[in-house]
Write a protein that holds these residues in place. Structure first.
Motif, PDB file in Angstrom:
ATOM      1  N   THR A  62      47.509 -30.393  48.989  1.00  0.00           N
ATOM      2  CA  THR A  62      47.098 -31.234  50.117  1.00  0.00           C
ATOM      3  C   THR A  62      45.594 -31.524  50.084  1.00  0.00           C
ATOM      4  O   THR A  62      45.140 -32.568  50.519  1.00  0.00           O
ATOM      5  N   SER A 132      49.562 -40.293  60.615  1.00  0.00           N
ATOM      6  CA  SER A 132      48.968 -39.757  59.385  1.00  0.00           C
ATOM      7  C   SER A 132      48.703 -38.260  59.514  1.00  0.00           C
ATOM      8  O   SER A 132      48.802 -37.522  58.535  1.00  0.00           O
ATOM      9  N   LYS A 135      51.960 -36.560  58.921  1.00  0.00           N
ATOM     10  CA  LYS A 135      52.319 -36.679  57.512  1.00  0.00           C
ATOM     11  C   LYS A 135      51.625 -35.585  56.689  1.00  0.00           C
ATOM     12  O   LYS A 135      52.254 -34.884  55.887  1.00  0.00           O
ATOM     13  N   THR A 136      50.338 -35.411  56.937  1.00  0.00           N
ATOM     14  CA  THR A 136      49.579 -34.373  56.226  1.00  0.00           C
ATOM     15  C   THR A 136      50.080 -32.972  56.585  1.00  0.00           C
ATOM     16  O   THR A 136      50.261 -32.119  55.707  1.00  0.00           O
ATOM     17  N   LYS A 138      53.007 -32.067  57.696  1.00  0.00           N
ATOM     18  CA  LYS A 138      54.360 -31.857  57.184  1.00  0.00           C
ATOM     19  C   LYS A 138      54.329 -31.556  55.683  1.00  0.00           C
ATOM     20  O   LYS A 138      55.008 -30.646  55.203  1.00  0.00           O
ATOM     21  N   LYS A 139      53.509 -32.324  54.989  1.00  0.00           N
ATOM     22  CA  LYS A 139      53.383 -32.150  53.543  1.00  0.00           C
ATOM     23  C   LYS A 139      52.872 -30.735  53.217  1.00  0.00           C
ATOM     24  O   LYS A 139      53.412 -30.030  52.363  1.00  0.00           O
ATOM     25  N   LEU A 142      55.572 -28.084  53.953  1.00  0.00           N
ATOM     26  CA  LEU A 142      56.616 -28.009  52.925  1.00  0.00           C
ATOM     27  C   LEU A 142      56.096 -27.309  51.670  1.00  0.00           C
ATOM     28  O   LEU A 142      56.792 -26.487  51.066  1.00  0.00           O
ATOM     29  N   GLU A 143      54.853 -27.610  51.326  1.00  0.00           N
ATOM     30  CA  GLU A 143      54.244 -26.941  50.172  1.00  0.00           C
ATOM     31  C   GLU A 143      54.138 -25.439  50.400  1.00  0.00           C
ATOM     32  O   GLU A 143      54.446 -24.639  49.512  1.00  0.00           O
TER      33      GLU A 143
END
Lengths: 355, 355
Positions: A62, A132, A135-136, A138-139, A142-143
């Motif tokens: 990220t 946005s 989005k960040t 969530k990303k 998940l990582e």
């Protein structure tokens, strides 16, 4: 080691500085399945959590070049500066051992480890932008989930130390600048209305802090029974409504009591540009009306970023950090005044004919 | 008819504007032997007094082109303007018939007829100058005495309606600007000390008014048992002492709390230059610190006269007279603010490095 003079999402210039909404923030509370919550864990367990989380966070795609620290590594002033930037929580400072954070270089993403939960992952951005920011977040989530085993219940969702975070573990909040509603004395009504929708209104530094500078932090209270997107959509609708009410309040003031408005703006501009002693609270109140002057077109748009940064720079930690050492409150007031005199000396004059 | 836009001794520019002392005033109370005091006189007697005194005053060689009026001839705003300039007394406005005044064109000399006494002759001058003021007052008194028969007792001196004026009938007063003693909270002590010497301290508009703008009116209380020169010399010594104490207070503040002083001056300058609504009392307090800035060299000497005039121009009557009509207090505050914004826009910046 962290250098608090660098970074500070809220202190950036740029197009994301807009009227009414200062910043958007989403934080996710997560815990590791194998360990007790930080408040119940042994030191060795907290250490193990720390090292697992830190490794995962430092490996995130990220952001690159993460800044990583334990709370104990920081000086008192560094801690204060990060709290004032909303990068770490005030609560975190109380934790004596095995607590820390991993930050993106611009401090817009921060992952606190062993605060109330094992992980508190936050994305903070100027302006109003759930899309946005989510989005960040969530990303990143998940990582992290790929590297760590989250405590998750199929009945409840993510398990958290405090039941108020159970479910999504998500707290979304927006910092709103509401001088119009404050001047019109409508804030109490707005707060009551918003509370009924399960939405909380707090001061600049969260629960129990006052709304210096007419800045209010508005966030979801519910984390259970709704999906993240649903929560954000509902919160977003409410925030749009508050924004509309704020704009209406400003228009009504401009139409019916423009003299009062010009007076408040003029006095704020005159005081902040000429005082030799000023408290953070008075400075914020002045900044509030000067920001409103930009919104109304009485000052050019280029003044907005220095004003927004001012809300952070006027805080006690930032004043002392700037000085390079601890400073007593009286001398702080003098340094703060000098800082803002210089800042405002670069501003053009107020132009109330431009609307 | 009187034009209050002309004249106004206190609003003049010139070398007589000095630190600490704003103005010097001497007034003599006199009565005509043949008539009862105004409070006891029939209208016809008051009319006779009026015409005799007016004729004598208009023929004086002390000044040319006298302005002569009865109170009833004036509009409410004209009355207010003259009171605010200390040219006629507030008490005079209450008198319904056969009261008036004769003024020198610059309003520095005024002779009130049928106020509390048949004659109240006043000489008012900027700065601190008992000598020249007394010279003018004495000359005028002698001239008037040639034309009129004064009520005089060889035991008591000049007879007056109120025993507090008996003897010399003289009240000498000086308007002092004492921000240093006020900031150091020494004024109570000064007032007590001065009172013990038979000297009175009042606010800007005499008894029972407050000391807005840190301006105090200091005058002799005794009129009996001493000659005029003796009274003036004793009063002058006391005033010199007060002035020394004020200067000492300022030096002590500059040495020990310069930041506080700069702050008060800076805020005053910032407010008066940027407010859109300001009361006369707040304006005077701001003017007080801006005048102090001139005394200290933080603003150039040429700013002194506009500031001194400001103390008078900020009064309600002057604001309304400027507008040309009656104005309600709210709108007055807006007009006053505009007036001072314009005035201060011509001032240079404060320069605290110049001391």
């Amino acid at each position: 080691m962290i250098d608090p003079t660098k970074g500070g999402e809220l202190m950036k210039a740029g197009a994301r500085a807009v009227p009414v909404t200062l910043s958007t923030r989403i934080r996710l509370a997560r815990n590791l399945r194998e360990f007790p919550f930080p408040g119940w864990a042994e030191t060795s367990q907290r250490r193990a959590v720390m090292s697992a989380c830190r490794e995962a966070a430092e490996s995130l795609k990220t952001f690159k070049d993460p800044i990583s620290f334990e709370v104990d590594d920081l000086s008192e002033l560094q801690k204060l500066v990060l709290v004032e930037r909303h990068v770490i929580s005030r609560e975190m400072l109380q934790i004596e051992e095995a607590a820390g954070a991993v930050l993106s270089p611009d401090q817009s993403v921060s992952i606190m480890i062993n605060e109330e939960d094992h992980l508190r992952m936050q994305v903070l951005r100027k302006g109003f932008d759930f899309k946005s920011v989510w989005k960040t977040a969530k990303k990143m989530d998940l990582e992290m989930e790929k590297a760590l085993e989250y405590a998750f219940s199929s009945d409840y969702g993510f398990l958290t130390a405090c039941p108020t975070n159970l479910g999504t573990g998500m707290r979304a909040s927006v910092m709103m600048h509401l001088p119009g509603l404050s001047m019109e004395k409508h804030m109490d009504k707005v707060i009551r209305g918003v509370n009924e929708l399960g939405i909380a209104v707090r001061g600049l530094f969260g629960e129990g802090t006052d709304a210096s500078g007419n800045i209010f932090q508005i966030s979801n209270q519910q984390t259970l029974g709704e999906g993240e997107e649903e929560i954000l959509e509902r919160l977003g609708r409410t925030l749009d409504e508050v924004k509309t009410q704020e704009i209406n309040a400003r228009e009504s003031i401009l139409e019916n009591s423009s003299q009062m408005l010009f007076d408040k703006i003029g006095r704020s501009y005159g005081l902040l540009g000429n005082a030799y002693k000023i408290t953070s609270s008075e400075a914020m109140d002045c900044l509030s009306f000067i920001r409103l002057a930009v919104d109304c077109g009485f000052l050019p748009e280029k003044c907005r970023a220095p004003i927004d940064a001012g809300f952070i720079e006027c805080q006690p930690g930032h004043v002392q950090f700037q000085a390079g050492h601890n400073v007593d409150p009286d001398e702080r007031d003098a340094m703060r005044a000098e800082f803002f005199r210089k800042k405002l000396s670069k501003f053009p004059s107020l132009d109330f004919d431009k609307t």
